[in-house]
Design a protein around this motif. Structure first.
Motif, PDB file in Angstrom:
ATOM      1  N   GLN A 107     -19.906  95.679 -55.660  1.00 45.98           N
ATOM      2  CA  GLN A 107     -20.928  94.838 -56.323  1.00 45.98           C
ATOM      3  C   GLN A 107     -20.389  94.283 -57.641  1.00 45.98           C
ATOM      4  N   THR A 108     -20.414  92.957 -57.750  1.00 48.45           N
ATOM      5  CA  THR A 108     -19.999  92.336 -59.016  1.00 48.45           C
ATOM      6  C   THR A 108     -21.044  91.287 -59.409  1.00 48.45           C
ATOM      7  N   ASN A 109     -20.901  90.746 -60.599  1.00 52.51           N
ATOM      8  CA  ASN A 109     -21.778  89.655 -61.074  1.00 52.51           C
ATOM      9  C   ASN A 109     -23.255  89.934 -60.831  1.00 52.51           C
ATOM     10  N   LYS A 110     -23.706  91.001 -61.398  1.00 55.37           N
ATOM     11  CA  LYS A 110     -25.087  91.394 -61.103  1.00 55.37           C
ATOM     12  C   LYS A 110     -26.099  90.583 -61.913  1.00 55.37           C
ATOM     13  N   LYS A 111     -27.286  90.533 -61.350  1.00 58.81           N
ATOM     14  CA  LYS A 111     -28.355  89.778 -62.017  1.00 58.81           C
ATOM     15  C   LYS A 111     -29.065  90.681 -63.034  1.00 58.81           C
ATOM     16  N   PRO A 112     -29.635  90.057 -64.059  1.00 58.12           N
ATOM     17  CA  PRO A 112     -30.404  90.860 -65.028  1.00 58.12           C
ATOM     18  C   PRO A 112     -31.572  91.559 -64.340  1.00 58.12           C
ATOM     19  N   GLN A 113     -31.857  92.758 -64.777  1.00 57.08           N
ATOM     20  CA  GLN A 113     -32.966  93.536 -64.202  1.00 57.08           C
ATOM     21  C   GLN A 113     -34.177  93.512 -65.136  1.00 57.08           C
ATOM     22  N   HIS A 114     -35.290  93.884 -64.573  1.00 58.42           N
ATOM     23  CA  HIS A 114     -36.561  93.920 -65.307  1.00 58.42           C
ATOM     24  C   HIS A 114     -36.666  95.312 -65.961  1.00 58.42           C
ATOM     25  N   ILE A 115     -36.561  95.332 -67.285  1.00 56.79           N
ATOM     26  CA  ILE A 115     -36.440  96.614 -68.002  1.00 56.79           C
ATOM     27  C   ILE A 115     -37.579  96.796 -68.999  1.00 56.79           C
ATOM     28  N   PRO A 116     -38.378  97.830 -68.835  1.00 56.30           N
ATOM     29  CA  PRO A 116     -39.374  98.128 -69.871  1.00 56.30           C
ATOM     30  C   PRO A 116     -38.682  98.825 -71.057  1.00 56.30           C
ATOM     31  N   PHE A 117     -38.848  98.265 -72.230  1.00 55.96           N
ATOM     32  CA  PHE A 117     -38.125  98.754 -73.404  1.00 55.96           C
ATOM     33  C   PHE A 117     -39.136  99.135 -74.476  1.00 55.96           C
ATOM     34  N   ALA A 118     -39.360 100.432 -74.636  1.00 59.43           N
ATOM     35  CA  ALA A 118     -40.354 100.886 -75.624  1.00 59.43           C
ATOM     36  C   ALA A 118     -39.682 101.033 -76.984  1.00 59.43           C
ATOM     37  N   LEU A 119     -40.374 100.572 -78.018  1.00 56.98           N
ATOM     38  CA  LEU A 119     -39.776 100.733 -79.351  1.00 56.98           C
ATOM     39  C   LEU A 119     -40.824 100.847 -80.439  1.00 56.98           C
ATOM     40  N   GLY A 120     -40.351 101.288 -81.600  1.00 58.92           N
ATOM     41  CA  GLY A 120     -41.157 101.301 -82.806  1.00 58.92           C
ATOM     42  C   GLY A 120     -40.256 100.959 -83.976  1.00 58.92           C
ATOM     43  N   LEU A 121     -40.858 100.643 -85.119  1.00 57.30           N
ATOM     44  CA  LEU A 121     -40.081 100.390 -86.340  1.00 57.30           C
ATOM     45  C   LEU A 121     -40.627 101.303 -87.437  1.00 57.30           C
ATOM     46  N   SER A 142     -26.355  93.830 -69.707  1.00 64.37           N
ATOM     47  CA  SER A 142     -25.291  93.584 -68.727  1.00 64.37           C
ATOM     48  C   SER A 142     -25.211  94.800 -67.807  1.00 64.37           C
ATOM     49  N   ILE A 143     -24.757  94.543 -66.594  1.00 63.57           N
ATOM     50  CA  ILE A 143     -24.647  95.642 -65.633  1.00 63.57           C
ATOM     51  C   ILE A 143     -23.219  95.675 -65.123  1.00 63.57           C
ATOM     52  N   PRO A 144     -22.541  96.805 -65.324  1.00 64.18           N
ATOM     53  CA  PRO A 144     -21.128  96.846 -64.957  1.00 64.18           C
ATOM     54  C   PRO A 144     -20.909  96.692 -63.447  1.00 64.18           C
ATOM     55  N   ASP A 145     -19.724  96.204 -63.102  1.00 70.56           N
ATOM     56  CA  ASP A 145     -19.348  96.143 -61.688  1.00 70.56           C
ATOM     57  C   ASP A 145     -19.264  97.557 -61.138  1.00 70.56           C
ATOM     58  N   THR A 146     -19.598  97.694 -59.879  1.00 67.78           N
ATOM     59  CA  THR A 146     -19.477  98.987 -59.193  1.00 67.78           C
ATOM     60  C   THR A 146     -18.863  98.692 -57.826  1.00 67.78           C
ATOM     61  N   PRO A 147     -18.393  99.712 -57.108  1.00 58.75           N
ATOM     62  CA  PRO A 147     -17.723  99.426 -55.842  1.00 58.75           C
ATOM     63  C   PRO A 147     -18.559  98.522 -54.935  1.00 58.75           C
ATOM     64  N   LEU A 195     -34.630  94.717 -58.013  1.00 57.12           N
ATOM     65  CA  LEU A 195     -33.177  94.821 -58.186  1.00 57.12           C
ATOM     66  C   LEU A 195     -32.751  96.236 -58.559  1.00 57.12           C
ATOM     67  N   TRP A 196     -33.670  96.992 -59.150  1.00 63.07           N
ATOM     68  CA  TRP A 196     -33.347  98.394 -59.474  1.00 63.07           C
ATOM     69  C   TRP A 196     -32.984  99.175 -58.214  1.00 63.07           C
ATOM     70  N   TYR A 197     -33.534  98.778 -57.094  1.00 69.83           N
ATOM     71  CA  TYR A 197     -33.236  99.475 -55.836  1.00 69.83           C
ATOM     72  C   TYR A 197     -31.943  98.977 -55.206  1.00 69.83           C
ATOM     73  N   GLU A 198     -31.564  97.748 -55.548  1.00 74.92           N
ATOM     74  CA  GLU A 198     -30.449  97.103 -54.843  1.00 74.92           C
ATOM     75  C   GLU A 198     -29.138  97.142 -55.598  1.00 74.92           C
ATOM     76  N   GLN A 199     -29.213  97.092 -56.919  1.00 79.23           N
ATOM     77  CA  GLN A 199     -27.994  97.024 -57.721  1.00 79.23           C
ATOM     78  C   GLN A 199     -27.639  98.404 -58.250  1.00 79.23           C
ATOM     79  N   ALA A 200     -26.384  98.792 -58.041  1.00 80.45           N
ATOM     80  CA  ALA A 200     -25.915 100.063 -58.601  1.00 80.45           C
ATOM     81  C   ALA A 200     -25.448  99.839 -60.034  1.00 80.45           C
ATOM     82  N   GLY A 201     -25.144 100.924 -60.713  1.00 77.76           N
ATOM     83  CA  GLY A 201     -24.587 100.824 -62.067  1.00 77.76           C
ATOM     84  C   GLY A 201     -25.661 100.979 -63.130  1.00 77.76           C
TER      85      GLY A 201
END
Ligand code: BAL
Ligand code: ZN
Length: 874
Positions: free
Chosen positions: A476-490, A469-474, A439-445
């Motif tokens: 494209q609306t109602n986008k699906k959640p994307q697969h996001i690697p989220f690195a973190l520490g505490l 959430s992924i904002p609407d773009t020209p 979806l990273w290739y297909e959905q803008a925003g």
């Protein structure tokens, strides 16, 4: 203009096996003889299709089929197409065309620059040379004979190996080149000129000696060493990190002054914009040295990621550009400081790509449609495309990623493929499922991550909720959640990293994790936490997303000094500075500036034990462009005033520290382009710039001495910029005049001289800009000069460009209209600042819109500008 859709893709009806070109170059034009071996494509279902070849601005002289001249009724010259209705299964077509490179101001196809002939064929320039199926999935072997006057054009170059040369009548000569690798025509190149040659060699991992050659105008002969060294480092790095060996016997680089792009990866014959390849200590800044190293690497890396494996169609542009930008950023990180490189990349991404992604030209990394492909050489295709590849690297880990890239190159060598083929190779090599990731290739925003947390002291559980959430773009609306690697520490209250126990009792847990977000909402629980931790979110900027979290200033100050991730340390400083500046926008003049910001900067400037390269970055306040990007309905002059107020306040409060910093980083010994030396110069020049922001006398005399004594362009330009941006008007003019007199014969330095003025709110008011356009060194035919005056004014001198009276907008509209006929690619690029009109407060946006409308109404608008303007107004 017509819109072209990815969904309409069809395989080519005809394939070209070989291309035999003969160029007769003259002063009043060039004759191009093209002989193509063609056959019907067995994979095409268009069995009766006529042969259609693309063309643009060509004068057709003759067409022959299998050696017999075709009569006028056998073919049709439609201007943009040559159609031959009836052709056999397999045949030879010979086409002769006449072109006028000397009048080619678009700089697409074959043109002249400073008396030399050169080409730019990507994306669709080859059709300006001869009729041809100008699409990247038609790959052919090229043989090219170039004929020209020997005195004027002693050097004749094309792709591959030179196989024959000789003398001709009337003082002419020829060279024939043969490229053994089938390639799409966008990788074709030709150069003819009076150039000096610089040679070196590189011994590959398998022991082959490669002949490295740079060709430049004689006056630039001493500016080649850095590019040559960068090339050798790139060649070695690609062998070591990706297992990619160079494949031809010769690798050539040519520098030309007039070039729409930065550089071009033509097979075996890279052509560079002079500003992206020529460097000497006296004429190029550290930034230019680094940029040149990165661009040389980028073009070289294309030899595999782009040339050996190319794009099926232009919707797949990011296949080669995103991957190659990722590769060059890894290379630059390895050559210098990975943290600093990451900061630079993210700064560009967040400032400019996020703006693009949120604007009217927003498009996916793999667009679904376009009118003019030149408009899609964007930050989204390049930089976001690189981030997408980086995320695959993060998800797979370096070893699996390498397996994936090996498989990709092996499976698709010699083919024209899609981004999906790339992802599939990564999946097949690693066993990971990347279906949602696509979806990273297909959905803008730009995805937004809204993050909240709570801490339960009784159970020792820290809970983090992340909502995507992924904002609407020209389109494209109602986008699906994307697969996001989220690195973190505490971080614990003492600043120590905590083990991230996703299950209780796991005290050996790592202190950094990459969480994978796939749902709209996730809640993660971390156990065994004794007191409320400070989260370090999205470390290394592990995904190109916006993070919304309610940071307190205390948390940011804490992260600035404790986060083990250098990137997040820097980011905390940026967030703090943004918060302080934003709180001052439209505040009363005597509003207090948070003293904690001053203390944080005092510590940064004074603590010599900190990583000075990181400190140099941390001292750069968020740019106006970034502050605008973060604001709805921006009032630019107000943002400008708030930022300047903070800068002046910091400079005033830290004057002693700044002078100390300046003295401490006084250079000694020979000039070096090492990360340490670059950081030293950067810190010194930042200190100087800040001191001159408050018109400090001591700063002024330091700047004048530095300007006169500098042995390198970084220090000279640092002093010049500080003076230009100061209130010391007479010093400013004197400094500018001296600088120009010294460097007037060097176009690359004159470009810097133009842009330091055009980008300055002191020296770049509209009346000054008009004077620069009248300056004898300004040249409307040279894209670099246009960018350094018009581009720098509209893109960097934001308070002047956004003059409330709208004069900056009308000025830009005038220049776009002026350039639209001569160089539509550059004209379309220049429109960009106006396209963001919805981002600004109403009195500004109305005026921006009317400037756009004026461009829209110009007669005979190019397709390039038409697309940008119409999409912006839609
Ligand atoms: N292919 C166009 C120039 C570049 O990205 O290398
Ligand atoms: Zn590229």
């Amino acid at each position: 203009p017509q819109t072209i859709y990815l969904s309409d893709y069809k395989v080519p009806a005809y394939l070209v096996d070989t291309v035999d070109l003969r160029f007769e170059l003259f002063e009043d034009g060039a004759r191009v003889h093209s002989t193509l071996e063609l056959r019907r494509n067995p994979e095409s279902d268009e069995t009766a299709a006529p042969l259609e070849l693309d063309g643009d601005s060509l004068t057709l002289e003759s067409v022959a089929l299998n050696g017999a001249a075709l009569a006028a009724g056998d073919y049709e010259d439609r201007g943009d197409q040559l159609v031959v209705r009836s052709v056999p299964e397999q045949f030879t077509l010979t086409v002769v065309t006449w072109i006028e490179p000397q009048n080619n101001t678009r700089l697409e196809g074959l043109y002249k620059s400073s008396g030399m002939f050169c080409t730019q064929c990507e994306a669709e320039g080859f059709r300006c040379i001869t009729f041809f199926p100008d699409r990247p999935d038609v790959m052919a072997r090229f043989r090219t004979r170039i004929e020209a006057n020997k005195d004027a054009y002693p050097v004749l170059l094309s792709n591959g190996n030179d196989v024959e040369k000789g003398e001709l009548e009337n003082g002419r000569h020829f060279v024939t080149w043969e490229d053994p690798f089938p390639k799409p025509c966008y990788l074709f190149a030709l150069v003819a000129g009076d150039l000096v040659e610089k040679r070196d060699t590189f011994s590959t991992c398998s022991g082959r000696d490669i002949d490295l050659r740079m060709y430049v105008e004689p006056r630039n002969a001493e500016k080649c060493d850095h590019a040559m060294d960068s090339l050798k480092r790139s060649m070695r790095w690609d062998e070591e990190v990706y297992g990619r060996e160079y494949d031809l016997d010769i690798f050539m680089i040519v520098a030309v002054d007039d070039f729409n792009m930065g550089a071009m990866e033509n097979k075996g014959l890279n052509i560079f914009n002079s500003s992206c390849v020529l460097a000497s200590q006296e004429t190029a800044t550290d930034l230019a040295f680094q940029r040149i190293e990165a661009i040389v690497a980028h073009e070289y890396f294309h030899n595999w990621s782009g040339n050996r494996v190319t794009c099926r169609d232009w919707f797949q542009l990011s296949l080669k550009e995103g991957f190659t930008v990722f590769r060059d950023s890894q290379f630059s990180a390895d050559m210098g400081s990975p943290t600093v490189k990451r900061i630079e990349d993210v700064t560009l991404l967040r400032t400019a790509q996020f703006a693009e992604d949120g604007g009217p030209m927003s498009h996916p990394v793999r667009p679904a449609s376009y009118m003019e492909i030149s408009n899609f050489y964007t930050l989204t295709i390049y930089e976001k495309g690189a981030e997408v590849v980086r995320m695959i690297h993060t998800l797979l880990g370096p070893d699996m990623f390498r397996k994936g890239s090996d498989l990709y190159f092996e499976r698709h060598d010699g083919q024209a493929v899609t981004t999906d083929d790339f992802v599939k190779a990564m999946e097949d090599a690693s066993g990971r499922d990347l279906s949602q990731f696509r979806l990273w290739y297909e959905q803008a925003g730009t995805p937004v991550l809204a993050i909240s947390d709570d801490f339960d002291a009784e159970t020792g559980v820290y809970r983090l909720t992340i909502e995507q959430s992924i904002p609407d773009t020209p389109g494209q609306t109602n986008k699906k959640p994307q697969h996001i690697p989220f690195a973190l520490g505490l971080l614990g209250q003492d600043g120590q990293p905590l083990p991230l126990q996703l299950e209780s009792g796991d005290s050996g847990a790592p202190t950094e994790r990459v969480l994978e977000l796939t749902e709209a909402v996730h809640t993660f629980e971390f156990h065994g936490v004794e007191s409320r931790p400070v989260p370090s979110l999205l470390r290394h900027f592990s995904a190109p997303v916006r993070v919304r979290y309610n940071w307190s200033r205390e948390q940011l100050l804490f992260l600035m000094s404790h986060d083990p991730d250098g990137f997040n340390r820097w980011d905390a400083g940026q967030r703090l500075a943004v918060d302080v500046i934003q709180s001052l926008v439209n505040a009363p003049d005597d509003a207090e500036i948070d003293p904690r910001l001053v203390e944080a900067y005092r510590k940064l400037i004074s603590d010599a034990d900190l990583d000075q390269a990181l400190v140099a970055k941390m001292l750069q306040l968020p740019s106006e462009a970034y502050l605008i990007e973060l604001t709805d309905k921006a009032d630019v002059p107000a943002i400008h005033r708030a930022r300047e107020a903070v800068l002046r306040h910091l400079a005033g409060a830290l004057k002693g520290e700044l002078l100390g910093c300046y003295q401490r980083h006084q250079g000694s010994g020979p000039y070096e382009v090492t990360p340490e030396a670059i950081a030293r110069r950067s810190l010194r020049n930042t200190a100087l710039a800040w001191l001159l922001m408050i018109d400090d006398e001591e700063g002024r005399s330091l700047a004048v001495s530095q300007l006169n004594a500098a042995d390198n362009m970084t220090d000279r330009m640092g002093a010049l910029r500080a003076l230009v941006n100061s209130g010391f008007e007479s010093d400013r003019q004197e400094a500018l005049d001296d600088f120009y007199n010294r460097f007037q014969d060097d176009p690359q330095v004159v470009e810097q001289w133009f842009s330091v003025q055009a980008a300055s709110d002191q020296a770049g008011q509209l009346s000054d800009i008009h004077k620069l356009l009248e300056h004898p060194a300004f040249d409307w035919k040279n894209p670099n000069k246009i960018r350094s005056v018009v581009g720098a004014f509209a893109g960097q001198n934001l308070a002047a460009f956004h003059n409330p009276d709208g004069s900056g907008y009308q000025f830009l509209a005038d220049q776009v209209c002026r350039l639209d006929d001569s160089n539509p690619q550059i004209a379309a690029r220049l429109v960009t600042p106006l396209t963001r009109w919805r981002k600004f407060a109403p009195s500004y946006s109305d005026r921006m819109k009317s400037a756009l409308e004026r461009i829209r109404d110009k007669a005979g608008l190019s397709r390039d500008v038409y697309e940008v303007v119409h999409k912006s107004l839609a």
